[in-house]
Design a protein around this motif. Structure first.
Motif, short mmCIF file in Angstrom:
data_model
loop_
_atom_site.label_atom_id
_atom_site.label_comp_id
_atom_site.label_asym_id
_atom_site.label_seq_id
_atom_site.Cartn_x
_atom_site.Cartn_y
_atom_site.Cartn_z
N LEU A 60 -1.00 -10.45 14.67
CA LEU A 60 -2.40 -10.43 14.27
C LEU A 60 -2.57 -10.30 12.76
CD1 LEU A 60 -3.74 -8.00 17.04
CD2 LEU A 60 -3.66 -10.51 17.09
N GLY A 61 -1.55 -9.75 12.09
CA GLY A 61 -1.64 -9.60 10.64
C GLY A 61 -0.40 -8.96 10.07
N VAL A 62 -0.16 -9.17 8.78
CA VAL A 62 0.97 -8.56 8.07
C VAL A 62 0.48 -8.13 6.69
CG1 VAL A 62 2.68 -9.97 9.27
CG2 VAL A 62 1.76 -10.76 7.10
N GLY A 63 1.21 -7.23 6.05
CA GLY A 63 0.83 -6.85 4.70
C GLY A 63 1.66 -5.71 4.15
N ASP A 64 1.34 -5.31 2.92
CA ASP A 64 1.99 -4.19 2.24
C ASP A 64 0.94 -3.18 1.82
OD1 ASP A 64 5.01 -4.82 1.51
OD2 ASP A 64 3.90 -6.71 1.35
N VAL A 65 1.22 -1.90 2.06
CA VAL A 65 0.32 -0.83 1.64
C VAL A 65 1.17 0.32 1.09
CG1 VAL A 65 -1.40 0.87 2.33
CG2 VAL A 65 -1.46 -1.42 3.33
N ASP A 66 1.01 0.61 -0.19
CA ASP A 66 1.69 1.76 -0.81
C ASP A 66 3.19 1.80 -0.51
OD1 ASP A 66 -0.72 2.61 -1.85
OD2 ASP A 66 -1.17 3.91 -0.14
N GLY A 67 3.85 0.65 -0.65
CA GLY A 67 5.29 0.60 -0.45
C GLY A 67 5.74 0.44 0.99
N LEU A 68 4.80 0.42 1.93
CA LEU A 68 5.13 0.22 3.33
C LEU A 68 4.79 -1.21 3.74
CD1 LEU A 68 3.76 3.46 5.02
CD2 LEU A 68 6.12 2.94 4.39
N TYR A 69 5.68 -1.83 4.45
CA TYR A 69 5.41 -3.17 5.01
C TYR A 69 4.98 -2.98 6.45
CZ TYR A 69 6.17 -7.96 6.63
OH TYR A 69 6.01 -9.22 7.16
#
Length: 284
Positions: A60-69
């Motif tokens: 449904l989605g992918v991404g990076d947030v604050d060093g977390l994939y």
């Protein structure tokens, strides 16, 4: 806690449908999640699967947030066998085998093994194990890898979509039927027909409390508990039939090599290394 270096959370997607959020902060974990996204896309784009694809989650989605994939996946209905009532657990293995047989029937091809496939099935996982063993254990590993290369090279074998980690924890059951097959990180579109059968049967023993190493050595000495069902899957279509002991050794090598490549925690665990790697190599 999920496989390797990944954490998994049950959440809701934006439309309030059930979803899984998988997050990792390690390089190994990211590589595995990226691989999962690629495999899920390939499965849903393969027209041969037909309605079988309903058993596969969607990204449904992918991404990076604050060093977390992170990856967001659809959450399929049902539960794995650990959460089922005792009478229902006995039906999981036959249902899982039927589900696997249909996948094989839909995607089976026959082809001679090339060097790249032998590398993927033998040399690459052997290199992962070789990096963490020494002395006579390394000698035994080298001898095993050389033997498997000779046995596989040039063989014409049945190939199909293979899950790579097909066990009861990855087969979901809902209302008496298989409702999903999850965690496709180890999958390949041209895997060895029958290899997932070995994994399923081995993990039946592991989930009951026995370590992989002792189970493997027991079945190498007497493969009758698994030989029949593994052979029947191979004989369902054209192609040569591999000896069940070869199938067992390939499955063990792939499993331990995969674990070692996914996370540093396995090599750092002396108990896991002794029971699942060194015990087997000493036995060989």
């Amino acid at each position: 806690e999920g496989r390797g270096d990944t954490n998994v959370f049950a959440v809701e997607a934006g439309d309030c449908s059930p979803a899984l959020l998988k997050a990792t902060g390690s390089r190994q974990g990211r590589l595995q999640l990226e691989r999962q996204v690629q495999v899920l896309a390939a499965l849903h784009q393969d027209p041969r699967l037909g309605p079988w694809a309903q058993l596969v989650p969607c990204t449904l989605g992918v991404g990076d947030v604050d060093g977390l994939y992170f990856v967001l996946e659809s959450r399929l209905p049902g539960a794995d066998s650990r959460r089922l009532p005792e009478p229902e657990r006995e039906r999981v293995i036959p249902m899982a085998l039927e589900t696997l047989a249909e996948l094989y029937a839909r995607t089976r091809t026959v082809a001679a093994l090339d060097s790249a496939t032998v590398d993927r099935w033998v040399r690459e996982p052997a290199a992962q194990v070789r990096a963490v063993v020494r002395g006579t254990h390394r000698d035994a590993l080298d001898a095993l890898a050389a033997r498997l290369v000779v046995e596989l090279s040039g063989r014409t074998l049945a190939r199909a979509w293979a899950h790579g980690d097909y066990n009861q924890t990855n087969v979901l059951v809902d209302r008496g039927r298989v409702s999903g097959v999850v965690d496709w990180t180890e999958a390949e579109p041209d895997g060895l027909v029958g290899a997932d059968v070995v994994t399923l049967l081995v993990f039946q023993r592991i989930l009951a409390g026995t370590e992989l190493g002792p189970v493997l050595l027991e079945w190498l000495a007497d493969p009758r508990p698994v030989a029949g069902v593994v052979a029947s899957m191979q004989r369902a279509g054209a192609g040569e039939e591999l000896d069940v002991r070869t199938m067992l050794l390939l499955s063990w090598l792939r499993h331990v090599g995969g674990n070692l490549s996914h996370s540093t925690r396995y090599a750092a665990n002396p108990i896991w290394m002794h029971r699942n790697v060194r015990t087997v190599l000493a036995g060989l």
